[in-house]
Motif scaffolding. Structure first.
Motif, mmCIF file in Angstrom:
data_model
loop_
_atom_site.group_PDB
_atom_site.id
_atom_site.type_symbol
_atom_site.label_atom_id
_atom_site.label_comp_id
_atom_site.label_asym_id
_atom_site.label_seq_id
_atom_site.Cartn_x
_atom_site.Cartn_y
_atom_site.Cartn_z
ATOM 1 N N GLU A 1 0.798 -1.215 0.000
ATOM 2 C CA GLU A 1 0.000 0.000 0.000
ATOM 3 C C GLU A 1 0.836 1.272 0.000
ATOM 4 O OE1 GLU A 1 -3.901 0.423 0.517
ATOM 5 O OE2 GLU A 1 -3.141 -1.041 -0.932
ATOM 6 N N ALA A 2 2.164 1.146 0.196
ATOM 7 C CA ALA A 2 3.006 2.333 0.337
ATOM 8 C C ALA A 2 2.993 3.211 -0.900
ATOM 9 C CB ALA A 2 4.437 1.925 0.675
ATOM 10 N N GLN A 3 2.821 2.591 -2.074
ATOM 11 C CA GLN A 3 2.813 3.369 -3.304
ATOM 12 C C GLN A 3 1.661 4.369 -3.311
ATOM 13 O OE1 GLN A 3 4.922 3.720 -5.642
ATOM 14 N NE2 GLN A 3 3.649 5.074 -6.898
ATOM 15 N N GLY A 4 0.495 3.938 -2.846
ATOM 16 C CA GLY A 4 -0.653 4.843 -2.826
ATOM 17 C C GLY A 4 -0.625 5.798 -1.644
ATOM 18 N N ALA A 5 -0.182 5.311 -0.486
ATOM 19 C CA ALA A 5 -0.183 6.137 0.714
ATOM 20 C C ALA A 5 1.040 7.043 0.812
ATOM 21 C CB ALA A 5 -0.245 5.240 1.961
ATOM 22 N N GLY A 6 2.103 6.717 0.048
ATOM 23 C CA GLY A 6 3.343 7.494 0.118
ATOM 24 C C GLY A 6 4.315 6.845 1.085
ATOM 25 N N TRP A 7 5.562 6.639 0.626
ATOM 26 C CA TRP A 7 6.552 5.977 1.479
ATOM 27 C C TRP A 7 6.873 6.799 2.716
ATOM 28 C CZ3 TRP A 7 8.328 1.083 1.109
ATOM 29 C CH2 TRP A 7 8.041 0.387 -0.081
ATOM 30 N N ALA A 8 6.771 8.109 2.613
ATOM 31 C CA ALA A 8 7.047 8.969 3.766
ATOM 32 C C ALA A 8 5.762 9.426 4.443
ATOM 33 C CB ALA A 8 7.871 10.187 3.330
ATOM 34 N N LEU B 1 2.315 9.415 6.766
ATOM 35 C CA LEU B 1 2.120 9.078 8.174
ATOM 36 C C LEU B 1 1.619 7.649 8.339
ATOM 37 C CD1 LEU B 1 2.168 10.119 11.085
ATOM 38 C CD2 LEU B 1 -0.196 10.913 10.764
ATOM 39 N N ARG B 2 0.709 7.240 7.454
ATOM 40 C CA ARG B 2 0.166 5.877 7.567
ATOM 41 C C ARG B 2 1.239 4.831 7.339
ATOM 42 N NH1 ARG B 2 -4.594 3.922 3.614
ATOM 43 N NH2 ARG B 2 -2.852 3.241 2.303
ATOM 44 N N THR B 3 2.104 5.044 6.336
ATOM 45 C CA THR B 3 3.177 4.080 6.056
ATOM 46 C C THR B 3 4.169 4.010 7.203
ATOM 47 O OG1 THR B 3 2.977 4.490 3.683
ATOM 48 C CG2 THR B 3 5.014 3.466 4.443
ATOM 49 N N LEU B 4 4.615 5.176 7.683
ATOM 50 C CA LEU B 4 5.589 5.198 8.782
ATOM 51 C C LEU B 4 4.990 4.606 10.054
ATOM 52 C CD1 LEU B 4 7.199 8.725 8.202
ATOM 53 C CD2 LEU B 4 8.127 6.483 7.583
ATOM 54 N N GLY B 5 3.714 4.919 10.298
ATOM 55 C CA GLY B 5 3.055 4.350 11.478
ATOM 56 C C GLY B 5 2.949 2.838 11.396
ATOM 57 N N SER B 6 2.614 2.328 10.197
ATOM 58 C CA SER B 6 2.521 0.872 10.009
ATOM 59 C C SER B 6 3.873 0.197 10.202
ATOM 60 C CB SER B 6 1.976 0.561 8.615
ATOM 61 O OG SER B 6 0.642 0.959 8.487
ATOM 62 N N LEU B 7 4.928 0.830 9.666
ATOM 63 C CA LEU B 7 6.273 0.260 9.829
ATOM 64 C C LEU B 7 6.692 0.252 11.299
ATOM 65 C CD1 LEU B 7 8.130 1.791 6.747
ATOM 66 C CD2 LEU B 7 7.401 -0.579 7.068
ATOM 67 N N ALA B 8 6.280 1.279 12.054
ATOM 68 C CA ALA B 8 6.587 1.302 13.489
ATOM 69 C C ALA B 8 5.883 0.152 14.213
ATOM 70 C CB ALA B 8 6.177 2.647 14.084
ATOM 71 N N VAL B 9 4.630 -0.106 13.826
ATOM 72 C CA VAL B 9 3.897 -1.227 14.439
ATOM 73 C C VAL B 9 4.540 -2.553 14.050
ATOM 74 C CG1 VAL B 9 1.674 -2.413 14.554
ATOM 75 C CG2 VAL B 9 1.746 0.083 14.499
ATOM 76 N N VAL B 10 5.008 -2.674 12.785
ATOM 77 C CA VAL B 10 5.710 -3.883 12.352
ATOM 78 C C VAL B 10 6.947 -4.108 13.208
ATOM 79 C CG1 VAL B 10 7.068 -4.906 10.480
ATOM 80 C CG2 VAL B 10 4.879 -3.825 9.971
ATOM 81 N N ALA B 11 7.720 -3.036 13.452
ATOM 82 C CA ALA B 11 8.926 -3.158 14.277
ATOM 83 C C ALA B 11 8.586 -3.592 15.701
ATOM 84 C CB ALA B 11 9.679 -1.823 14.295
ATOM 85 N N ALA B 12 7.499 -3.035 16.251
ATOM 86 C CA ALA B 12 7.086 -3.407 17.608
ATOM 87 C C ALA B 12 6.645 -4.869 17.671
ATOM 88 C CB ALA B 12 5.960 -2.486 18.076
ATOM 89 N N LEU B 13 5.886 -5.304 16.664
ATOM 90 C CA LEU B 13 5.447 -6.703 16.622
ATOM 91 C C LEU B 13 6.632 -7.647 16.455
ATOM 92 C CD1 LEU B 13 2.288 -6.360 14.347
ATOM 93 C CD2 LEU B 13 2.302 -7.098 16.740
ATOM 94 N N ALA B 14 7.605 -7.259 15.602
ATOM 95 C CA ALA B 14 8.788 -8.090 15.404
ATOM 96 C C ALA B 14 9.597 -8.206 16.690
ATOM 97 C CB ALA B 14 9.653 -7.505 14.284
ATOM 98 N N ALA B 15 9.723 -7.090 17.422
ATOM 99 C CA ALA B 15 10.450 -7.124 18.695
ATOM 100 C C ALA B 15 9.730 -8.025 19.709
ATOM 101 C CB ALA B 15 10.588 -5.706 19.248
ATOM 102 N N ALA B 16 8.405 -7.901 19.755
ATOM 103 C CA ALA B 16 7.637 -8.756 20.665
ATOM 104 C C ALA B 16 7.776 -10.221 20.288
ATOM 105 C CB ALA B 16 6.165 -8.337 20.633
ATOM 106 N N THR C 1 7.767 -0.472 -8.253
ATOM 107 C CA THR C 1 6.605 0.318 -8.680
ATOM 108 C C THR C 1 6.797 1.790 -8.344
ATOM 109 O OG1 THR C 1 5.190 -1.604 -8.278
ATOM 110 C CG2 THR C 1 4.102 0.520 -8.502
ATOM 111 N N ALA C 2 7.314 2.063 -7.139
ATOM 112 C CA ALA C 2 7.550 3.450 -6.729
ATOM 113 C C ALA C 2 8.591 4.121 -7.618
ATOM 114 C CB ALA C 2 7.997 3.484 -5.269
ATOM 115 N N VAL C 3 9.647 3.396 -7.963
ATOM 116 C CA VAL C 3 10.709 3.955 -8.804
ATOM 117 C C VAL C 3 10.180 4.246 -10.214
ATOM 118 C CG1 VAL C 3 12.920 3.448 -9.929
ATOM 119 C CG2 VAL C 3 12.598 2.927 -7.512
ATOM 120 N N ILE C 4 9.389 3.344 -10.763
ATOM 121 C CA ILE C 4 8.822 3.557 -12.103
ATOM 122 C C ILE C 4 7.940 4.801 -12.122
ATOM 123 C CG2 ILE C 4 7.208 2.640 -13.807
ATOM 124 C CD1 ILE C 4 8.243 -0.135 -13.167
ATOM 125 N N THR C 5 7.087 4.938 -11.114
ATOM 126 C CA THR C 5 6.182 6.090 -11.047
ATOM 127 C C THR C 5 6.954 7.396 -10.912
ATOM 128 O OG1 THR C 5 4.489 4.698 -10.019
ATOM 129 C CG2 THR C 5 4.228 7.085 -9.802
#
Length: 504
Positions: A233-240, A242-257, A428-432
């Protein structure tokens, strides 16, 4: 020729290369399931325009026809591998194959985009259980060494063939109707299921001992699912964004747990000590790079041939045929090649061939001819996959105990799928960004070229890892000294020294 010894209770091979008809039947059934799993990963791509037109799906919705399968497959592989170990490999394989056939039929009959995406997700979930269960059946049925190498080479080459030929078959089937890309696997899956019920070995108990790591299953599966979802979904939401960064933060927290849970659990979903096996750890990283780079490359080629050069689906299918044909034709010989040269030598050569294939394609322009650009690239990619794909699967499971073969299989398959999702999203992001949204040939090429550089760089990372592994393996072999086990008599050195001095 050495003759295999067969276990009378389950039909398993304990060594050798002369297999019984039952062993061949087991391998063929498992290869059929693996072929279908890999086929579904790539086959829907060419049919997307037809699906979008008939079901009135937007571009973002169409993306989920592909991503839904990857999400279910990549997100649940670890759970599928552990389920195979704990519930029984045969039982899990049969149930998941039945679900795969039902989901394929459902996907071919629906007239709603949401239901089609749901069917794709369900097929991905089924594949997440058949793939590690099937691979672990092979690694526990065929003895480690030449017999297992031969079986794994045939099995994984069938998977690579399914992925490589997916676009070819999709082009042929889409010319008849896109629904056939969903319906074609149904009779194959049902036939494989019917034979599997009769042929697959019935061990007295093929379940590993131990309990269930519920918290590990929740955190690990959630982390992988959310990671795949986020990069898709990062292509539509933007790699930078808020939704993408927030999701990646949750991924990091889940991975640590997950890591904390696995280090403390009595019966972990993933025993972290498995990564101390250097060969297995490197194999998973290489799997990430080779599958991710090829998925990204295939996406670029699809856009380049159809949008810029105006090729039809059938023409594109035939253009990609040499790579898939080379992989398929090598299936029966790869076991002997692995036995002779070893995975440590074959992996760097195979990944290097992929790097060279992508590099050749960097010469693309508005008027590239097939013999000059496509054909040499397809030949190099076919050679690369034929060598690297079986080798990386063998390396990922070598030296792993039988009760953890499902885990090892799930890990390497997870690496394949997560690599595919992440690299494809980045491409996909690079092509766009490169094309700036322009549709002119020059604008399209400005998107394709940097994306190809990214694909080549990812494959180059895999080559470096494989080359380092080959050097480490060679040094390990060179420093290993075999000492004959003689039964030396014990000597009292102090008394012997006294005797020598007295005689002097």
């Amino acid at each position: 020729m050495t003759t295999a010894t067969t276990n009378p209770t389950d039909g398993s091979s304990t060594g050798g290369l002369h297999w019984t008809p039952r062993l061949w039947g087991t391998l063929i059934v498992l290869c059929a399931a693996m072929f279908l799993d890999a086929l579904d990963t790539s086959m829907v791509g060419v049919a997307l325009p037809s699906i979008g037109s008939e079901l009135h799906l937007s571009t973002s919705a169409l993306q989920w026809v592909v991503s839904g399968y990857v999400l279910g497959y990549g997100g649940l592989l670890l759970l599928g591998g552990r389920a195979a170990d704990l519930l029984g490999r045969r039982r899990v394989f049969l149930a998941a194959l039945a679900v795969f056939a039902a989901a394929s039929l459902f996907g071919g009959l629906v007239d709603d985009g949401g239901l089609l995406i749901a069917a794709r997700f369900l097929k991905g979930v089924a594949a997440a259980f058949t793939a590690p269960a099937g691979l672990s059946i092979i690694t526990t049925t065929f003895a480690e060494g030449p017999a297992r190498n031969r079986a794994l080479s045939i099995y994984t080459t069938c998977g690579a063939s399914g992925f490589s030929l997916g676009l070819v078959l999709s082009g042929l089937l889409t010319s008849v109707g896109w629904r056939w890309t969903f319906l074609m696997p149904v009779p194959v899956a049902l036939l494989a299921l019917a034979f599997a019920v009769r042929i697959l070995p019935r061990p007295a108990d093929d379940r590993a001992k131990g309990g269930y790591d519920v918290l590990g299953a929740i955190t690990g599966t959630a982390a992988v699912l959310l990671l795949v979802f986020t990069v898709t979904e990062a292509q539509g939401a933007g790699w930078a964004g808020l939704r993408t960064l927030g999701s990646l933060a949750v991924v990091a927290a889940l991975a640590a747990a997950f890591l904390v849970t696995e280090s403390r659990a009595a019966h972990p979903l993933v025993r972290l000590g498995i990564f101390r096996n250097g060969s297995a750890a490197r194999a998973n990283l290489i799997a990430f790079t080779i599958f991710g780079s090829y998925t990204g490359f295939q996406f670029i080629v699809t856009l380049y041939l159809q949008r810029l050069l105006g090729w039809s689906a059938l023409e594109m299918a035939l253009g990609l045929l040499p790579a898939g044909a080379l992989v398929a034709l090598s299936a029966t010989r790869m076991g002997a090649i692995v036995d002779r040269f070893g995975t440590g030598r074959l992996l760097p050569i195979g990944v290097l061939a992929l790097v060279l294939g992508y590099t050749v394609f960097l010469r693309l322009d508005e008027h590239s001819s097939y013999p000059e650009l496509m054909l040499p690239s397809m030949i190099l990619l076919g050679i690369g996959f034929a060598l690297a794909f079986p080798s990386v699967n063998i390396a990922a499971t070598d030296g792993v105990a039988d009760e953890e073969q499902g885990l090892a299989s799930g890990l390497v398959n997870t690496a394949f799928q997560v690599g595919s999702a992440i690299v494809l999203a980045a491409v996909t992001a690079v092509i766009t960004a490169g094309s700036g949204g322009g549709e002119s040939p020059a604008a399209q090429l400005d998107g394709y070229r940097p994306a190809l550089l990214l694909v080549t760089a990812v494959a180059l990372v895999g080559f470096v890892v494989a080359a380092v592994g080959a050097v480490l393996d060679r040094r390990k072999t060179a420093t290993t000294v075999s000492v004959p086990d003689y039964d030396y008599p014990s000597v009292d050195l102090d008394n012997r020294r006294g005797e020598v001095l007295t005689k002097s």
